[in-house]
Design an enzyme around this catalytic site. Structure first.
Site, short mmCIF file in Angstrom:
data_model
loop_
_atom_site.label_atom_id
_atom_site.label_comp_id
_atom_site.label_asym_id
_atom_site.label_seq_id
_atom_site.Cartn_x
_atom_site.Cartn_y
_atom_site.Cartn_z
N CYS A 82 6.15 -5.37 0.26
CA CYS A 82 6.25 -4.04 -0.35
C CYS A 82 6.21 -2.93 0.72
O CYS A 82 7.18 -2.78 1.46
CB CYS A 82 5.17 -3.91 -1.41
N GLU A 100 0.47 -11.50 -3.72
CA GLU A 100 -0.95 -11.82 -3.48
C GLU A 100 -1.88 -11.45 -4.63
O GLU A 100 -3.07 -11.68 -4.55
CB GLU A 100 -1.42 -11.13 -2.19
N HIS A 147 4.74 -7.90 -4.53
CA HIS A 147 3.42 -8.35 -4.08
C HIS A 147 3.26 -9.81 -4.46
O HIS A 147 3.29 -10.12 -5.66
CB HIS A 147 2.32 -7.55 -4.78
N GLY A 199 0.89 -1.17 0.00
CA GLY A 199 0.00 0.00 0.00
C GLY A 199 0.91 1.21 0.00
O GLY A 199 1.81 1.29 -0.82
N GLU A 200 0.74 2.06 0.97
CA GLU A 200 1.59 3.25 1.06
C GLU A 200 2.15 3.29 2.48
O GLU A 200 1.40 3.44 3.45
CB GLU A 200 0.73 4.48 0.76
N SER A 201 3.47 3.13 2.59
CA SER A 201 4.05 2.93 3.92
C SER A 201 3.90 4.14 4.83
O SER A 201 3.73 4.00 6.04
CB SER A 201 5.52 2.52 3.80
N ARG A 210 12.88 3.36 -1.00
CA ARG A 210 11.50 3.36 -1.50
C ARG A 210 11.45 3.65 -3.00
O ARG A 210 12.28 4.39 -3.51
CB ARG A 210 10.66 4.40 -0.75
N ILE A 238 5.28 -3.26 -7.73
CA ILE A 238 4.49 -2.04 -7.91
C ILE A 238 5.09 -0.94 -7.03
O ILE A 238 4.98 -0.99 -5.81
CB ILE A 238 3.01 -2.28 -7.51
N ARG A 239 5.76 -0.01 -7.67
CA ARG A 239 6.47 1.05 -6.91
C ARG A 239 7.23 0.41 -5.74
O ARG A 239 7.14 0.84 -4.59
CB ARG A 239 5.50 2.12 -6.41
N1 GLN Z 1 5.79 2.88 -2.89
C1 GLN Z 1 5.11 2.46 -1.72
C2 GLN Z 1 5.77 3.02 -0.47
O1 GLN Z 1 6.80 3.59 -0.54
C3 GLN Z 1 5.05 0.95 -1.63
C4 GLN Z 1 4.32 0.40 -2.81
C5 GLN Z 1 3.58 -0.86 -2.56
O2 GLN Z 1 3.36 -1.29 -1.43
N2 GLN Z 1 3.10 -1.43 -3.63
O3 GLN Z 1 5.23 2.90 0.57
#
Ligand code: GLN
Length: 194
Positions: free
Chosen positions: A78, A173, A171, A46-48, A107, A135-136
């Site tokens: 992630c 999942e 990921h 997600g977004e840390s 990141r 993903i990112r």
């Molecule tokens: N880019 C996100 C972060 O820095 C992590 C991306 C992800 O969990 N798919 O938190």
């Protein structure tokens, strides 16, 4: 085996489904009492920064850190890896991290959302390639002495284990795979038995 999925933000439902297929009983964890009832925990991507802020706001950061430090199995994927890492390299730190896993990460090292990709990777202990998504994703740029590399992608570690902790840049999942969840359930089962 009751495995929690931290349900503050990110792809919670996909982890719940994968854990179910892997033979565990998944529980969404958003409160301290829910955390107390599980044998292990998945911290999803997600977004840390966001997940960390919500952990702090809901009073989960310290209790979760204590449980992981006292041996609760955890799988961070992630953003979950970023939250577990002891250090973040580069300008983009995520405040409110757990700092329980002896690795340094950077990141967004695999590019932006549009640069997302899937790959079939070889994982130690799994006898066929595992399809995963980046993903990112964060890069693991340093690993501590007690950290084992279970998978690499293009010469960089992407899945690591330190005792009862597993963490991935990718990921596992969202590709219909359950191999990594099965591996985690095995770690959690082993941990309970020892
Ligand atoms: N880019 C996100 C972060 O820095 C992590 C991306 C992800 O969990 N798919 O938190």
């Amino acid at each position: 085996m009751k495995i929690g999925v931290l349900g503050l933000q990110g792809d919670v439902a996909e982890h719940v489904a994968a854990l179910e297929t892997a033979g565990a009983t998944p529980v969404v964890v958003r409160r301290v009492d829910e955390l107390g009832s599980v044998d292990g925990l998945v911290i999803p991507g997600g977004e840390s920064t966001t997940i960390g802020k919500l952990l702090a706001r809901f009073g989960l950061l310290e209790p979760l850190r204590r449980r992981v430090q006292s041996g609760m199995p955890v799988l961070g994927t992630c953003a979950g890896l970023i939250l577990m890492a002891s250090d973040v390299i580069g300008a983009e730190d995520a405040p409110h991290r757990l700092g329980v896993l002896d690795v340094s990460v950077r990141r967004n090292a695999y590019g932006r959302q549009v640069d997302s990709f899937e790959a079939a990777i070889d994982v130690a202990g799994i006898d066929r390639p595992v399809q995963v998504a980046f993903i990112r994703a964060p890069a693991i740029e340093r690993i501590g002495d007690g950290v084992e590399v279970l998978a690499e992608w293009e010469d960089r570690p992407v899945l690591v284990r330190q005792k009862h902790m597993l963490a991935s840049s990718f990921h596992p999942e969202i590709t219909g795979e359950t191999a990594i969840h099965r591996a985690f359930v095995a770690v959690a089962t082993q941990n309970r038995e020892t």
